[in-house]
Every structure is written in C-alpha cells, then in structure tokens.
Design a protein around this motif. Structure first.
Motif, PDB file in Angstrom:
ATOM      1  N   ASN A  20       0.866  -1.183   0.000  1.00 64.34           N
ATOM      2  CA  ASN A  20       0.000   0.000   0.000  1.00 64.34           C
ATOM      3  C   ASN A  20       0.902   1.232   0.000  1.00 64.34           C
ATOM      4  O   ASN A  20       1.261   1.717   1.068  1.00 64.34           O
ATOM      5  CB  ASN A  20      -0.876   0.049   1.259  1.00 64.34           C
ATOM      6  N   ARG A  23       3.865   0.778   2.212  1.00 61.17           N
ATOM      7  CA  ARG A  23       3.644   0.034   3.469  1.00 61.17           C
ATOM      8  C   ARG A  23       3.025  -1.304   3.081  1.00 61.17           C
ATOM      9  O   ARG A  23       2.037  -1.356   2.357  1.00 61.17           O
ATOM     10  CB  ARG A  23       2.727   0.805   4.422  1.00 61.17           C
ATOM     11  N   SER A 393      -1.436   1.381   6.758  1.00 60.55           N
ATOM     12  CA  SER A 393      -1.680   2.684   6.144  1.00 60.55           C
ATOM     13  C   SER A 393      -1.092   3.873   6.899  1.00 60.55           C
ATOM     14  O   SER A 393      -0.966   4.953   6.332  1.00 60.55           O
ATOM     15  CB  SER A 393      -3.183   2.896   5.979  1.00 60.55           C
ATOM     16  N   LYS A 394      -0.748   3.701   8.169  1.00 59.42           N
ATOM     17  CA  LYS A 394      -0.294   4.858   8.955  1.00 59.42           C
ATOM     18  C   LYS A 394       1.212   4.816   9.185  1.00 59.42           C
ATOM     19  O   LYS A 394       1.828   3.761   9.120  1.00 59.42           O
ATOM     20  CB  LYS A 394      -0.973   4.860  10.331  1.00 59.42           C
TER      21      LYS A 394
END
Ligand code: N0T
Length: 546
Positions: A20, A23, A393-394
């Motif tokens: 992603n 990541r 995602s973070k």
C-alpha cells in the motif's frame, strides 16, 4: 471479503502480500494480519512431535506456528509422495485456531542437503555438490544442475498442489522456500560446469539493476564476482521453484537469511555465501521476482546490530518480517523495533517442549524464557488485526531499549554492544528520541514514575515503545518498562503544549473502546509504562500564551 464458491461453499481469499504505497501487509482472510509467530526446533516435523509443540505455542500466545516440511518425508522414494504429516498438522492447527507457515527444507537447509531424501543425498553424480577452488567436494548442493532443480521443484509443486486441494480454510498462510540457503566453506562452486558458466557474460536482467555495461562476472564485479555469481544462481534456482509452486497455488513465498554481521562481515564462505546477506539483496531482488520477501534470522542480541539488520532488510522493495530470532530474554524487546518498522511478523525460534536448546544462539532452557515473549504476545495478540490494519496505512515508529543486555550475573553470548560505552552513568544512553514530524517523542528507561531520578536503564535492558500516527496530533502509544514524553517539533518548536487527552482503552472488533482518562500522577511526569503494557490514544496540543 469471504465470498461464496460455485457450490455455495465459503471461499476464503488466498493469503496475499500487498504493497500500500510503500507500506506492506500480509492479507489473511481479506484483512491485514500480524504474525505473532513461534517456530519449532528442527526435527519437529513428525506427528509424534506435535504434542510437544502445541502446548508451547499456546503458552507463548502465538497466533501462527512456523514449522518445517521436509523433502525427505514427502518423497522418501522418488516419485511416491506422502503428505500424511501435512494432513495431521493442518487438522490440528485448525482445532487450535492457529495459522501455519511451512518451511520447505529441501536442497538447502543451512548449506547442506540434510533434509533431502537419501536417493538425492547418496547420488552425487546426478545431484552434484559444490567443489572448492582446490577441488574438494563440500556437503552443499551446487545450484548449477538442472537435475537437482527439477527434482526439488517436482516435490515442491506436489506439496503446493496438495495444499491447494486440502486447504480451502487457508490454514497455511505463507511458505518459506528452502532454509538459510548458501554455502559455508567456499564462496561458490568451482566445478568444471560452474567455471564454464562463470566465464559467460553477466545476465542482462542483472545489468539492468546494476547499471553496468555487458561483461563477465569478474570484469563487472571484481572481488565480489564469485559471491555475486553464487548468489545469483542460488536465487534463480529458488525463484524457479517458487514460481512453479505459485503457478499451482499462489501463496506468499519468502526466503530466510543466515546473516553476516553487518559491522564485521568476514569473508563469504565464513558466512553462508550465496544467501541473501545484506551485500547481495539487490542481486536477489533481480534474480528472484517470485520471492516476495527476504527475511532475516536474528541471532545477535545487541541493540546496535539488531536495529541495523532491521534497517537493512526493511526496504521499499522488501517488507520486513523477522523470520527467526533467538528465544531468550534479550531478544523479546526487539518486537517493538520490528513493529515500528511495519514488520509483518516476528518469529522466535525453538519454541517447543522437546527439551532441545540451541544455546548459545537462544535460551539455555526455553521454558524459563518464554514468559518474556508470551506477555507481549498476549498484549499485541489482543489487537493484532487492528495493529496490522493501522500498520498497513499509517506511519509507525518503534524502539527497543538500547544498551547492553548483559545480565548482572552473567554475560550473554553475542550481546555486547560494539560501541562499548559505560552505560551506567550517562542518562543519554537510556534515552531515545523519535521525530514524529510535529512532535518529538522521547523514550527513557529505568526511572521511577516521578521526576526524581534520571533514566538508568532497566536491568536487564528489556523495554520498548511503539507509536502510530492516527491523525493530526493524535497517536496510538504503547510501551513496556519505559516513559514516553512529547514535545513540539518543527514549526511548533518552542510553543506551549500539553497532553490534551490521554485515553486508556482497548480494541474490540476493529473499534477503539474507551476505558478511562489518564491524568494527574499518570501524566504529570510523562506516560509511565510498567511491565504491564497498556494502550493509549494520546491527543497533543499547543496553545497561545499571549
Ligand atoms: C538457524 C537455526 C536453525 C551470529 C539455528 C542459525 C534454523 C536455522 N540457523 O538453531 O538451525 O533452522 O535457520 C545459524 C546461526 C549461526 C550463528 C550466527 C551468529
């Protein structure tokens, strides 16, 4: 995500590695999964050993068992296959609710063909071994022979076909192809056939990544030529096996690495030459596009070396997965460093009650050390899916307590920090700072909950902290035996600031469940985390004073 098949049966999606925007996540049942792994000792790959395995997996609070499947057991006679161990293993794993990663022990199990069938090992004509420069034959199979590759591939494909047929539940989530490939005792094969190939031009697909003009291995790579050549050919060999397996049943596939010491590597052959050591990761990436990741086996205990290794294998083109790590106390805290780097999982080696110990690599007695892992696994296990989702995602950061890990009573093998400072006296040696952008997180170890004492470090070093950015000025924070404080950074530097809100809570089915607010003593001197980890949602704020 769990669809329905043509006959109305539930179809779980096949596990998959996805990227992603840099990541990575390992998708299992359609959602990111965190491997809190436990790997058995070698030789646990028989039904009779499993009763000594499951209790350790349970004690550990692991969600995934990593266990070998040997070529010698699935194809004891050429062409006749026996998957009875695999069937029993899958059935028991389902009963226990544990996922599996299978280790294909075949052509290479740390240098040698020990796990290959006798009909392979005894036939050096058909399956030739590596020859040293002075003509000695080593017990490491050469990567240059079709006969060997085809035989291994045939068995591996049979295994993958069997899994496809028997594992609609997706109990097996990933496969390791071979184990710590490479050769000890020679940089490469010097047999006549190897020599002939060595004198040929370097393959074009490797020219592309190295930016070199055509030439021979020696012309292009000089002193590194022999090692690069061996790495390339082992990687091509492993890649062809993986590709054939994936064509039948495309599970994620990876290789593990017998590391060289990044600060004091020694010579190829002293370490496992041809394996994906840090100096040849680029060769492996070019040679083995079907290998989804290259994963370190960590048997160093000191902070400087472990974190360096994690940085070397955490690349844009390679998700970090700790394929093996030792199983005693000093290693446990590195779970924080791994997760902070977005690791897909973490797998201590030698987790079973067979009574075997791989000391000095791991614990003298596994049983007494397992608590260091099981506490952390219980804590992260309760939020494994949520963490994996956040990690997909973070931005995340993780640190493990620095300093030596020598216990007061004893010295621990491979634990001495190469910097060799006196860590008793300087508080800075027990302090780490993470640049979160608008904020700095400062982590200190071994101090009382009040302001009174500077950090002295835990004895033994055992703390860690993990932070994820949930939104602007909002962080998920968890730590073990550490204090976490924040101060403004960048454009906010020098402003008045505060912990606006600190929520303790937990996750349930992907949702944050608020329990209470930390305030007063719990926040006045920073967030003090004890041996009992907690998860906090922290909102930070700056404010105007005039
Ligand atoms: C590992 C394990 C098992 C820095 C050792 C490590 C496992 C294999 N090999 O118990 O055999 O199957 O992957 C080799 C480490 C050598 C020493 C490194 C010192």
């Amino acid at each position: 995500f769990i669809g329905t098949g043509a006959n109305g049966e539930n179809m779980r999606p096949i596990p998959q590695l996805v990227n992603n925007n840099g990541r990575y996540s390992l998708m299992v049942d359609g959602a990111p999964y965190l491997i809190l792994g436990a790997q058995t000792n070698n030789s646990a790959n028989y039904p009779a050993a499993l009763p000594m395995v499951w209790p350790a997996v349970e004690k550990m609070n692991a969600n995934t068992l990593i266990i070998p499947v040997a070529w010698e057991q699935v194809e004891p006679k050429e062409g006749s296959f026996d998957f009875s161990f695999v069937d029993i293993l899958l059935e028991q794993a389902r009963e226990k609710g544990v996922r599996l990663v299978l280790l294909w022990f075949a052509t290479w199990k740390n240098n040698g063909p020990s796990y290959a069938p006798l009909w392979v090992k005894l036939d050096n004509r058909r399956f030739p071994r590596v020859k040293t420069a002075d003509g000695k034959t080593l017990n490491s199979l050469s990567p240059h022979f079709r006969s060997t590759l085809e035989a291994d591939k045939k068995a591996f494909v049979a295994l993958m076909r069997h899994l496809k047929k028997t594992d609609a539940q997706r109990t097996v989530i990933m496969v390791q192809v071979q184990n710590e490939v490479g050769t000890y005792g020679s940089v490469r094969d010097f047999s006549d056939i190897a020599e002939k190939i060595f004198r040929q031009p370097v393959p074009e697909s490797l020219l592309a990544v190295t930016g070199k003009e055509p030439g021979t291995w020696r012309q292009l790579f000089g002193r590194d030529a022999d090692e690069f050549f061996h790495a390339w050919h082992i990687a091509r060999y492993v890649d062809e096996i993986a590709a054939a397996g994936k064509a039948v049943y495309p599970l994620p596939m990876y290789v593990n690495v017998a590391l060289r010491n990044p600060f004091n590597p020694g010579e190829p052959g002293q370490y496992s030459s041809g394996g994906a050591t840090d100096n040849v990761i680029h060769i492996w990436k070019a040679a083995a596009p079907n290998i989804d990741m290259i994963s370190p086996d960590i048997y160093f205990r000191d902070h400087k070396t472990v974190t360096r290794i994690m940085d070397l294998y955490n690349r844009e083109d390679n998700p970090l997965y700790i394929a093996e790590i030792g199983n005693d106390q000093p290693y446990a805290r590195y779970l924080f460093s791994a997760l902070g780097r977005g690791a897909l999982g973490f797998t201590p080696f030698g987790i079973d009650y067979t009574g075997y110990s791989n000391y000095p690599l791991g614990a003298k007695k596994m049983d007494s050390e397992i608590a260091h892992f099981s506490g952390l696994y219980q804590f992260f296990g309760a939020m494994a899916r949520e963490w994996a989702q956040i990690s997909a995602s973070k931005r995340t950061w993780g640190v493990s307590e620095p300093g030596d890990t020598v216990r007061q009573d004893d010295t621990v093998w491979n634990s001495q920090d190469s910097s060799g400072q006196d860590r008793e006296t300087n508080p800075e040696d027990h302090t780490q700072r993470l640049d979160l952008g608008d904020w700095i997180a400062e982590i200190t170890y071994g101090r009382p909950a009040f302001w009174t004492d500077p950090p002295k470090g835990n004895k033994p070093a055992s703390g860690g902290a993990l932070i994820a950015e949930l939104g602007a000025n909002e962080y998920l924070v968890t730590a073990l035996r550490a204090r976490v404080t924040f101060y403004p950074n960048g454009d906010q530097e020098g402003k008045s600031y505060m912990l606006a809100r600190v929520e303790e809570g937990h996750f349930e089915q992907g949702k944050w469940v608020f329990e209470r607010i930390w305030n007063g003593d719990q926040t006045d001197w920073g967030l003090n985390f004890t041996s009992n980890p907690r998860v906090l949602k922290v909102t930070l704020a700056t404010y105007q004073t005039d």
